[in-house]
Design an enzyme around this catalytic site. Structure first.
Site, PDB file in Angstrom:
ATOM      1  N   ARG A   1       0.833  -1.208   0.000  1.00 11.41           N
ATOM      2  CA  ARG A   1       0.000   0.000   0.000  1.00 11.41           C
ATOM      3  C   ARG A   1       0.862   1.250   0.000  1.00 11.41           C
ATOM      4  O   ARG A   1       2.073   1.186   0.195  1.00 11.41           O
ATOM      5  CB  ARG A   1      -0.904  -0.004   1.242  1.00 11.41           C
ATOM      6  CG  ARG A   1      -1.990  -1.050   1.101  1.00 11.41           C
ATOM      7  CD  ARG A   1      -3.055  -0.899   2.180  1.00 11.41           C
ATOM      8  NE  ARG A   1      -3.845  -2.124   2.188  1.00 11.41           N
ATOM      9  CZ  ARG A   1      -4.420  -2.647   3.253  1.00 11.41           C
ATOM     10  NH1 ARG A   1      -4.336  -2.028   4.414  1.00 11.41           N
ATOM     11  NH2 ARG A   1      -5.114  -3.758   3.168  1.00 11.41           N
TER      12      ARG A   1
ATOM     13  N   SER B   1       1.369   3.549   2.116  1.00  6.76           N
ATOM     14  CA  SER B   1       2.213   3.764   3.293  1.00  6.76           C
ATOM     15  C   SER B   1       3.497   2.932   3.179  1.00  6.76           C
ATOM     16  O   SER B   1       4.576   3.397   3.546  1.00  6.76           O
ATOM     17  CB  SER B   1       1.458   3.408   4.574  1.00  6.76           C
ATOM     18  OG  SER B   1       0.970   2.089   4.506  1.00  6.76           O
TER      19      SER B   1
ATOM     20  N   HIS C   1      -1.057  13.342  20.130  1.00  6.17           N
ATOM     21  CA  HIS C   1      -2.304  13.925  20.612  1.00  6.17           C
ATOM     22  C   HIS C   1      -2.695  13.096  21.835  1.00  6.17           C
ATOM     23  O   HIS C   1      -2.515  11.883  21.837  1.00  6.17           O
ATOM     24  CB  HIS C   1      -3.376  13.836  19.512  1.00  6.17           C
ATOM     25  CG  HIS C   1      -4.636  14.582  19.827  1.00  6.17           C
ATOM     26  ND1 HIS C   1      -4.683  15.634  20.691  1.00  6.17           N
ATOM     27  CD2 HIS C   1      -5.901  14.414  19.384  1.00  6.17           C
ATOM     28  CE1 HIS C   1      -5.927  16.088  20.754  1.00  6.17           C
ATOM     29  NE2 HIS C   1      -6.687  15.363  19.982  1.00  6.17           N
TER      30      HIS C   1
ATOM     31  N   GLU D   1      -4.134  29.182  15.646  1.00  5.78           N
ATOM     32  CA  GLU D   1      -4.495  28.187  14.644  1.00  5.78           C
ATOM     33  C   GLU D   1      -5.595  28.638  13.689  1.00  5.78           C
ATOM     34  O   GLU D   1      -5.842  27.979  12.677  1.00  5.78           O
ATOM     35  CB  GLU D   1      -4.882  26.865  15.321  1.00  5.78           C
ATOM     36  CG  GLU D   1      -3.680  26.245  16.020  1.00  5.78           C
ATOM     37  CD  GLU D   1      -3.731  24.722  16.080  1.00  5.78           C
ATOM     38  OE1 GLU D   1      -4.718  24.140  15.594  1.00  5.78           O
ATOM     39  OE2 GLU D   1      -2.788  24.141  16.611  1.00  5.78           O
TER      40      GLU D   1
ATOM     41  N   SER E   1      -9.216  16.684  11.878  1.00  5.99           N
ATOM     42  CA  SER E   1      -9.241  15.458  12.675  1.00  5.99           C
ATOM     43  C   SER E   1     -10.681  15.051  12.967  1.00  5.99           C
ATOM     44  O   SER E   1     -11.605  15.870  12.912  1.00  5.99           O
ATOM     45  CB  SER E   1      -8.494  15.684  13.985  1.00  5.99           C
ATOM     46  OG  SER E   1      -9.259  16.512  14.829  1.00  5.99           O
TER      47      SER E   1
END
Lengths: 479, 491
Positions: B77, B79, B133, B394, B415
């Site tokens: 794939r 990635s 995160h 941001e 996200s």
């Protein structure tokens, strides 16, 4: 439909971005004329040609007779297209790696004559690249795509700003033949840095100085033509290289070791092999010239040495005492290298002034993020004086002409007196006078024992007297 | 299964964690990457963040490889291609995780529980697990093995920028934190600092925060001012312009690029500079509109912050995750159907100044949203530095996404936590501003005030300027922007 009436500019004053002005231009192009536009870097010769493409804001005067379809090739148009492709890349917010538009689509977007496009792709060796993403092409390859777009859009006028730059020998002669043929039906305006490349079909020469069209000369007028040639060949004044900075000394290297040793190197993308089994050793004091056709992997090979190519970690590379991938950082490598290329110039888009661009060479950064010393500032000012730009030290880098930016980046590369100076086509886009200055400067550097020069070029006539070692890449192999 | 970590703490501990945020001095990074030197770093996930952080860390002299699920490797794939073409070693969890000294989890939030549960049993004793995160730890209550060190390193920019800035010799602002319950050897901070140096973040500024402060402020910012307010504002402003007879294509363009243009001014000089771009009468008008909106919206901002603090928000969202994102995908589809989304931007030229002059209401909405989010966060115990980054700092990034992608794609790319939260906000805020919008005319959105003279009362102007400049977000903003430009010499 060919052009039947003349194109005329009457008292035209045009203002461009960054405040550059072409002043009171009077110029008439008859349908059967072909013009060469020349001048020194920053004189406004590209701007003059760009007026015909509708660039800039007309402050006064009248332009008449511009045709609807104009084929345009220029570094500005090329970088605009590359920038447009870059903007389309949403990898940053989509979290995927985007491929970009394939070459075939970039061409067909404007093409009105597919069979001509096919023929030119063949002649320029672009056929194997048609499915590749446009922005993955090398500098020379993107230039060829620009040429094909301009030539196949069924133009009534061709405006070609440095069309021969960066082309390999075969493509260059194919282009010259094609232009000679189309010049029988379409007027051609060519902006050139080198008068020695002036095609035979050119009938008139325009000389631009400081935004004004100061001379218009018939090609047939041999005396005037010769004067113009001399004007462009103004011999350089005494050149001397400013000293290195004793406070930011580069670590000493083991004189028994080569600077660079590449063993059995290869670069592959999927199943495509750019080159393989390449061995190359560069010893201190041996100046090298590297050549090869567009796409032969010259820049890729250099970036293995500079560490900018990610595959440097899977090759057997020894540089400046480090075996790559043994825990060294990229900045430990870069401190030994000064580097100039067209790609660097395109990447150098940060807002900073001329002096800081040169100082950034001490830190190997694009933009300046460190507190520099007074001594470094003095050295940078000395370099600006060598370039004749001392009065512009505080101006923004991005507002300088293409050629002036290149000269500044060469100074940036040389400022720390690096053990290895890599010049990847350093004269690309420079006019005769500045080319002479750059070549003279490189020769001076070559004569110094402390800096080894690695020089990449297409032009056979840009020989450097100190260079005695040659590496040519062809068909994926060194020859 | 979820077990809210924040709610398990005492009020004293909660306040202590929320109050953590400190701008670190460059001198705190003199050890460079030494703490990670010779250690094996294994990255999970090779998207834009994973790949680009890995490239930087390797170029800083660190040992980086990638682990992917066995299917991704077998199917070759994207990635897998990203990692192998760049010369990295790639292996399965079973092959690489047991060798890792540091595991970098750079997968999306939603996958964290599954990923961490899969890799934790494979990790060697005393290794380090890094997050970008804190949601999994704070809201889902992931319990990490006691012998493992848990840190967070979060570059505050998209992956491609993380790489581009490093190559230039700089970096992007980065937030770091140590999960104190998982710092058995006391080495968490040293590792996080070295990681930040390895990605170049220390050159652009590092904030030392906590998992809790990061999560609670990040969630609040993204669902209110950042994605929520800009979404609500886009819909309301567009519909109003159509009602007022403004050309639909012009209205669409004014909104799509207007947020980006006005928040660019915000980025450079805060709310003060954004307001200063307006004429004096327009500034006073925008000020009054913002004050009115702040009064109307304050209860909504409080509710969002309260639901984030109590864990109600994450509970609701995770229920939707468990339900195959039914609500989220339905709401996303609705965005595509809005009149604004369906109207293409016209090919008309709008000058930079015109976006301000004709977008007075948009400027007022940005001001109201930034100030309210900041006020709400700080009154909930979040320190001003965090609140600044998660509100004002941001906003231009999201505005830039709208300029490139409009709303539907913006929602698809942010996200999953931001997207879910901003729909909740939008559904409440549109009706809340209903009466307010009834009195709005094209003079403040679409056409400009078109005054023959621009005189104003001196006393009133002084009063308005004073109020704008003395807001607490302006004081902390000036300080933090000052740090940044000290480092990045923008000359």
């Amino acid at each position: 439909m060919p052009l039947t009436a003349s194109i005329s500019l009457k008292n035209v004053t045009v203002e461009f971005d960054q405040g550059f002005i072409c002043n009171k231009i009077n110029w008439t192009i008859q349908p059967d004329q072909h013009w060469l536009v020349c001048g020194s870097n920053g004189s406004g010769k590209s701007a003059l040609a760009a007026i015909l493409t509708g660039a800039g804001d007309i402050e006064s005067g009248v332009i008449r007779g511009l045709p609807r379809r104009i084929g345009v090739v220029s570094f500005e148009a090329q970088s605009e297209l590359i920038e447009a492709e870059r903007r389309k890349d949403d990898a940053d917010i989509m979290d995927v790696i985007a491929e970009g538009t394939p070459v075939a689509e970039i061409i067909s977007a404007v093409c009105k004559d597919q069979s001509l496009a096919d023929e030119l792709c063949q002649k320029f060796g672009l056929v194997p690249l048609l499915d590749r993403a446009f922005r993955k092409l090398s500098t020379g390859e993107t230039r060829k795509v620009m040429l094909i777009r301009a030539l196949t859009c069924n133009p009534q006028l061709l405006i070609l700003d440095e069309p021969f730059e960066g082309l390999d020998v075969d493509s260059l002669s194919a282009l010259q033949q094609h232009l000679a043929a189309v010049s029988e039906s379409i007027p051609v305006v060519i902006v050139l840095n080198r008068l020695d490349q002036c095609p035979d079909f050119i009938t008139h020469v325009a000389y631009v100085n400081d935004g004004e069209l100061t001379h218009q000369v018939k090609r047939a007028d041999t005396e005037a033509y010769q004067q113009l040639h001399q004007l462009l060949h103004l011999k350089t004044a005494d050149l001397s290289i400013p000293p290195a900075d004793p406070d930011t000394s580069i670590p000493a290297l083991d004189p028994a070791q080569p600077l660079v040793r590449v063993t059995g190197a290869a670069i592959r993308y999927g199943d495509v092999v750019i080159f393989d089994q390449l061995d190359w050793t560069i010893n201190a004091g041996q100046h090298w010239q590297l050549s090869g056709p567009n796409g032969s992997g010259k820049t890729a090979l250099l970036s293995l040495i500079t560490g900018d190519h990610p595959q440097c970690y899977v090759n057997d590379i020894f540089v400046f005492g480090f075996i790559r991938g043994s825990g060294e950082s990229i900045w430990q490598i870069k401190q030994f290298i000064g580097y100039v290329s067209t790609a660097l110039q395109w990447e150098y888009t940060v807002g900073t002034n001329l002096r800081n661009v040169i100082i950034s060479g001490f830190y190997d950064s694009i933009g300046l993020y460190s507190k520099y010393t007074d001594h470094q500032r003095d050295i940078a000012d000395q370099w600006l004086a060598v370039l004749g730009m001392e009065s512009r030290a505080d101006q923004p880098f991005t507002s300088q002409s293409y050629g002036d930016q290149r000269l500044l980046l060469i100074a940036r590369a040389m400022v720390k007196h690096p053990p290895l100076l890599i010049l990847d086509e350093p004269c690309l886009g420079l006019d005769d006078m500045n080319r002479q200055r750059v070549l003279a400067l490189i020769e001076l550097i070559c004569q110094r024992s402390t800096t080894t020069v690695l020089y990449v070029n297409h032009h056979a006539d840009d020989k450097i007297s100190g260079i005695e070692h040659y590496l040519a890449l062809e068909n994926n192999h060194p020859v | 299964m979820s077990n809210n970590y924040f709610n398990s703490l005492s009020l004293r501990e909660q306040l202590e964690q929320l109050g953590k945020c400190r701008f670190m001095h460059l001198a705190e990074f003199t050890d460079g990457v030494a703490a990670l030197k010779g250690k094996k770093m294994v990255v999970i996930g090779c998207g834009a963040q994973g790949l680009n952080q890995g490239l930087n860390l390797r170029d800083s002299g660190l040992d980086v490889s990638y682990t992917l699920r066995a299917e991704a490797i077998a199917d070759k794939r994207q990635s897998w291609k990203n990692a192998t073409e760049n010369g990295f070693t790639v292996g399965t969890y079973e092959e690489l995780i047991p060798t890792a000294d540091v595991v970098l989890n750079l997968t999306p939030d939603k996958q964290h529980t599954a990923v961490v549960n899969a890799v934790m049993p494979l990790m060697k004793k005393g290794a380090c697990l890094s997050y970008s995160h804190g949601f999994n730890i704070v809201e889902e209550g992931m319990k990490v093995r006691d012998d493992l060190t848990v840190i967070m390193v979060a570059p505050k920019c998209p992956g491609s920028e993380v790489r581009a800035e490093y190559v230039r010799g700089f970096g992007v602002p980065t937030l770091i934190a140590v999960h104190e319950d998982n710092d058995p050897n006391g080495e968490g901070l040293a590792l996080a600092k070295a990681y930040a140096v390895g990605t170049g973040g220390h050159k652009a500024g590092v904030l030392m925060s906590s998992f809790i402060a990061e999560v609670k402020s990040d969630l609040m910012g993204e669902q209110t001012i950042l994605c929520g307010m800009l979404q609500t504002g886009s819909l309301l402003c567009f519909d109003k312009m159509i009602e007022e007879g403004i050309d639909a294509g012009y209205a669409s363009k004014l909104i799509q690029y207007g947020w980006e243009t006005v928040t660019e001014a915000l980025k450079y000089g805060g709310v003060t500079n954004m307001m200063d771009r307006l004429s004096n009468p327009a500034k006073i008008k925008a000020f009054d509109l913002a004050e009115e909106m702040k009064d109307i919206m304050r209860p909504l901002y409080n509710k969002h912050q309260d639901d984030i603090m109590t864990g109600k928000f994450s509970e609701t969202m995770m229920a939707d995750w468990a339900n195959d994102d039914k609500e989220l995908l339905g709401w996303r589809a609705d965005t595509a159907e809005s009149a604004y989304e369906k109207t293409a931007a016209a090919d008309v030229e709008i000058s930079e100044q015109e976006y301000f002059d004709n977008g007075i209401l948009m400027v007022a909405m940005v001001k109201a949203g930034v100030e309210l989010a900041f006020e709400t966060m700080t009154s909930a115990g979040i320190i001003a530095d965090s609140a600044y980054y998660e509100s004002l700092h941001e906003t231009p990034l999201i505005a830039n996404t709208i300029a490139r992608k409009k709303l539907y794609e913006m929602n698809s790319t942010i996200s999953d936590t931001a997207e879910y939260g901003c729909y909740l906000y939008n559904h409440a805020c549109v009706p809340l501003l209903g009466d307010f919008m009834k009195n709005i005319k094209s003079d403040v959105i679409g056409a400009g005030m078109q005054l023959n003279h621009t005189g104003v009362d001196n006393a009133r102007l002084i009063e308005v300027n004073e109020a704008i400049r003395s807001h607490p977000v302006e004081a902390i903003g000036a300080t933090l922007r000052g740090h940044m430009s000290d480092m990045k010499k923008i000359v």
